[in-house]
Scaffold this motif. Structure first.
Motif, PDB file in Angstrom:
ATOM      1  N   LEU A 139       2.686  -9.437  24.834  1.00  0.00           N
ATOM      2  CA  LEU A 139       3.669 -10.411  24.379  1.00  0.00           C
ATOM      3  C   LEU A 139       3.456 -11.759  25.055  1.00  0.00           C
ATOM      4  O   LEU A 139       3.318 -12.789  24.381  1.00  0.00           O
ATOM      5  CB  LEU A 139       5.085  -9.885  24.666  1.00  0.00           C
ATOM      6  CG  LEU A 139       6.247 -10.800  24.294  1.00  0.00           C
ATOM      7  CD1 LEU A 139       6.254 -11.117  22.804  1.00  0.00           C
ATOM      8  CD2 LEU A 139       7.566 -10.175  24.721  1.00  0.00           C
ATOM      9  N   VAL A 147       2.353 -16.924  24.407  1.00  0.00           N
ATOM     10  CA  VAL A 147       3.132 -15.923  23.682  1.00  0.00           C
ATOM     11  C   VAL A 147       2.413 -15.593  22.377  1.00  0.00           C
ATOM     12  O   VAL A 147       2.178 -16.476  21.549  1.00  0.00           O
ATOM     13  CB  VAL A 147       4.552 -16.432  23.384  1.00  0.00           C
ATOM     14  CG1 VAL A 147       5.352 -15.378  22.628  1.00  0.00           C
ATOM     15  CG2 VAL A 147       5.268 -16.814  24.681  1.00  0.00           C
ATOM     16  N   GLN A 148       2.060 -14.322  22.222  1.00  0.00           N
ATOM     17  CA  GLN A 148       1.340 -13.885  21.019  1.00  0.00           C
ATOM     18  C   GLN A 148       2.313 -13.623  19.868  1.00  0.00           C
ATOM     19  O   GLN A 148       3.476 -13.268  20.085  1.00  0.00           O
ATOM     20  CB  GLN A 148       0.536 -12.612  21.310  1.00  0.00           C
ATOM     21  CG  GLN A 148      -0.618 -12.788  22.274  1.00  0.00           C
ATOM     22  CD  GLN A 148      -1.758 -13.631  21.707  1.00  0.00           C
ATOM     23  OE1 GLN A 148      -1.774 -13.985  20.533  1.00  0.00           O
ATOM     24  NE2 GLN A 148      -2.713 -13.959  22.569  1.00  0.00           N
ATOM     25  N   ILE A 150       3.609 -11.361  18.006  1.00  0.00           N
ATOM     26  CA  ILE A 150       3.744  -9.906  17.908  1.00  0.00           C
ATOM     27  C   ILE A 150       4.355  -9.480  16.573  1.00  0.00           C
ATOM     28  O   ILE A 150       3.960  -8.459  15.994  1.00  0.00           O
ATOM     29  CB  ILE A 150       4.585  -9.374  19.084  1.00  0.00           C
ATOM     30  CG1 ILE A 150       3.889  -9.687  20.422  1.00  0.00           C
ATOM     31  CG2 ILE A 150       4.823  -7.878  18.952  1.00  0.00           C
ATOM     32  CD1 ILE A 150       2.549  -9.018  20.605  1.00  0.00           C
ATOM     33  N   GLU A 151       5.306 -10.247  16.080  1.00  0.00           N
ATOM     34  CA  GLU A 151       5.932  -9.889  14.802  1.00  0.00           C
ATOM     35  C   GLU A 151       4.902  -9.867  13.679  1.00  0.00           C
ATOM     36  O   GLU A 151       4.905  -8.974  12.823  1.00  0.00           O
ATOM     37  CB  GLU A 151       7.058 -10.873  14.476  1.00  0.00           C
ATOM     38  CG  GLU A 151       7.962 -10.428  13.345  1.00  0.00           C
ATOM     39  CD  GLU A 151       8.763  -9.181  13.693  1.00  0.00           C
ATOM     40  OE1 GLU A 151       8.576  -8.169  12.993  1.00  0.00           O
ATOM     41  OE2 GLU A 151       9.546  -9.220  14.651  1.00  0.00           O
ATOM     42  N   SER A 154       2.825  -6.841  13.961  1.00  0.00           N
ATOM     43  CA  SER A 154       3.535  -5.623  13.558  1.00  0.00           C
ATOM     44  C   SER A 154       3.424  -5.398  12.055  1.00  0.00           C
ATOM     45  O   SER A 154       3.402  -4.251  11.593  1.00  0.00           O
ATOM     46  CB  SER A 154       5.004  -5.685  13.984  1.00  0.00           C
ATOM     47  OG  SER A 154       5.744  -6.579  13.177  1.00  0.00           O
ATOM     48  N   CYS A 166       3.151  -2.900  22.527  1.00  0.00           N
ATOM     49  CA  CYS A 166       3.390  -4.232  23.080  1.00  0.00           C
ATOM     50  C   CYS A 166       3.460  -4.148  24.601  1.00  0.00           C
ATOM     51  O   CYS A 166       4.323  -3.468  25.147  1.00  0.00           O
ATOM     52  CB  CYS A 166       4.687  -4.806  22.513  1.00  0.00           C
ATOM     53  SG  CYS A 166       5.134  -6.415  23.214  1.00  0.00           S
ATOM     54  N   ALA A 168       4.853  -5.802  27.255  1.00  0.00           N
ATOM     55  CA  ALA A 168       5.908  -6.807  27.415  1.00  0.00           C
ATOM     56  C   ALA A 168       6.223  -7.083  28.881  1.00  0.00           C
ATOM     57  O   ALA A 168       7.295  -7.602  29.195  1.00  0.00           O
ATOM     58  CB  ALA A 168       7.171  -6.354  26.684  1.00  0.00           C
ATOM     59  N   GLY A 171       7.061 -10.680  29.555  1.00  0.00           N
ATOM     60  CA  GLY A 171       8.066 -11.270  28.687  1.00  0.00           C
ATOM     61  C   GLY A 171       9.409 -10.574  28.700  1.00  0.00           C
ATOM     62  O   GLY A 171      10.402 -11.129  28.216  1.00  0.00           O
ATOM     63  N   ILE A 177      11.758  -9.530  22.232  1.00  0.00           N
ATOM     64  CA  ILE A 177      10.749  -8.544  21.850  1.00  0.00           C
ATOM     65  C   ILE A 177      10.969  -8.186  20.385  1.00  0.00           C
ATOM     66  O   ILE A 177      12.037  -7.705  20.014  1.00  0.00           O
ATOM     67  CB  ILE A 177      10.847  -7.288  22.729  1.00  0.00           C
ATOM     68  CG1 ILE A 177      10.596  -7.655  24.193  1.00  0.00           C
ATOM     69  CG2 ILE A 177       9.845  -6.229  22.268  1.00  0.00           C
ATOM     70  CD1 ILE A 177      10.772  -6.497  25.157  1.00  0.00           C
ATOM     71  N   CYS A 181       7.845  -3.413  17.090  1.00  0.00           N
ATOM     72  CA  CYS A 181       7.035  -2.675  18.060  1.00  0.00           C
ATOM     73  C   CYS A 181       7.386  -1.183  18.017  1.00  0.00           C
ATOM     74  O   CYS A 181       8.524  -0.809  17.749  1.00  0.00           O
ATOM     75  CB  CYS A 181       7.267  -3.209  19.470  1.00  0.00           C
ATOM     76  SG  CYS A 181       6.868  -4.965  19.670  1.00  0.00           S
ATOM     77  N   ILE A 184       6.514   0.040  23.924  1.00  0.00           N
ATOM     78  CA  ILE A 184       6.683  -1.169  24.728  1.00  0.00           C
ATOM     79  C   ILE A 184       6.573  -0.798  26.199  1.00  0.00           C
ATOM     80  O   ILE A 184       7.321   0.060  26.691  1.00  0.00           O
ATOM     81  CB  ILE A 184       8.037  -1.839  24.462  1.00  0.00           C
ATOM     82  CG1 ILE A 184       8.178  -2.207  22.975  1.00  0.00           C
ATOM     83  CG2 ILE A 184       8.206  -3.079  25.333  1.00  0.00           C
ATOM     84  CD1 ILE A 184       9.579  -2.655  22.591  1.00  0.00           C
TER      85      ILE A 184
END
Length: 362
Positions: A139, A147-148, A150-151, A154, A166, A168, A171, A177, A181, A184
């Motif tokens: 993340l 910040v990648q 992630i959404e 997904s 993830c 995390a 983060g 978050i 995911c 995590i």
């Protein structure tokens, strides 16, 4: 000593220490024992589990581990056989784990990133196909704070029918978050909790093979006696992250602006400035002798890279991945700050860094 290495570890919150002390001093029961004192210890563990889960998506379970490294190993090695997709700038706990599976004839794809440190989405789209058993992405990058998306990843994981892991750690409690995911990994000592404990959040319906065999105390199959003290400290630290989120974020934004104002010209930030956690300032200056700088400033704790790679003799794989030359990577430093960093001590530290840097070119 001015402490500016928050990505390596954070200072223990006084409230977390207070929650731990009774379980270290006088309450020593095993939380897996059925007697009254054991049940009291178990209750403390479950309170902590709920405090941590409050910062995570619904529809899953928090399983305590010895730290994020164990959580990541478990998530990666416990998934079904198949191809694995990850990012080339991941933490060593991910990259070394997938490399171990690769040697066992698993196919691993390490996605490239752009110069800003963000994963190249087109490359991810090309490989996120049926047959992939896991997609793993961080993340917030521990070295450059990027910040990648992630959404977005997904969505690709759903298309491939693969769980999304993830990392995390950096983060958790700071950056939302995404709900997409499936696994995590988090760590207590990165959120002002104790070292030696982390957790893996596992979405309901996701099956993992055990990483360690034994009593299977933690569903779904993690073995080992839990420490009520560590759990309690982790739980209170997580609760504080929730309660102080806005206050901490505003403080960190002020520190970020202060540091940039004091640094002056000649410095270049590594990684995206837009998609970034502001408590991580990774930057470089041409021809900077970082070893000399750290020697000259022994009363300031900062990093020349990731703590996990310190002493390895290698430059940062993250900095190389974003296109920096070996010389540029070795001319970079990382300043990490947060809740307990005062504006005065950061100002004085940055001024000292600037002065020591300028002294390298008399």
């Amino acid at each position: 000593m001015t402490y500016l290495d928050y990505q390596a570890t954070t200072p223990l919150a006084p409230e977390a220490l207070a929650a731990m002390l009774p379980w270290l001093e006088s309450q020593h029961a095993n939380p897996h024992s059925p007697h009254r004192e054991g049940r009291r210890a178990k209750a403390a563990v479950e309170v902590a589990r709920d405090q941590i889960a409050a910062l995570l998506p619904p529809g899953g379970r928090v399983a305590f581990t010895s730290g994020a490294t164990e959580a990541l190993n478990w998530a990666i090695k416990g998934t079904a056989p198949g191809d694995i997709v990850t990012i080339g700038t991941e933490h060593a706990a991910v990259l070394d784990s997938v490399a171990a599976l690769e040697s066992d004839k698993r196919v691993v794809t390490r996605l490239p990133v752009s110069a800003n440190g963000i994963v190249k989405y087109d490359a991810a789209f090309d490989v996120a196909m049926p047959g992939v058993s896991l997609i793993a992405a961080m993340l917030v990058n521990n070295e450059i704070g990027v910040v990648q998306p992630i959404e977005d990843l997904s969505v690709l994981a759903d298309f491939a029918g693969a769980p999304l892991l993830c990392d995390a750690v950096q983060g958790f409690g700071r950056v939302p978050i995404p709900s997409g995911c499936d696994l995590i990994a988090i760590s207590a000592h990165k959120i002002h909790g104790p070292k030696g404990i982390g957790a893996l959040w596992i979405r309901d319906g996701v099956d993992l093979a055990p990483l360690m065999h034994g009593g299977g105390q933690e569903a779904p199959g993690r073995s080992g006696t839990l420490s009520p003290a560590l759990c309690a400290g982790f739980g209170v630290a997580a609760q504080l992250m929730a309660e102080r989120k806005d206050e901490d974020a505003a403080h960190i934004d002020r520190l970020w602006s202060l540091a940039l104002d004091r640094l002056g010209p000649g410095w270049t930030i590594n990684g995206s400035t837009e998609h970034r956690y502001h408590g991580n300032l990774n930057l470089r200056r041409a021809n900077l002798d970082v070893n000399r700088l750290m020697s000259d400033l022994r009363d300031i704790a900062f990093s020349a890279g990731s703590a996990c790679a310190s002493g390895s003799g290698r430059s940062s794989h993250v900095l190389r991945a974003i296109g920096l030359t070996e010389a540029q990577a070795r001319s970079s430093i990382r300043l990490g700050f947060g809740r307990y960093t005062t504006e005065t001590e950061l100002r004085d530290a940055v001024d000292a860094i600037v002065a020591a840097t300028e002294a390298q070119w008399p």
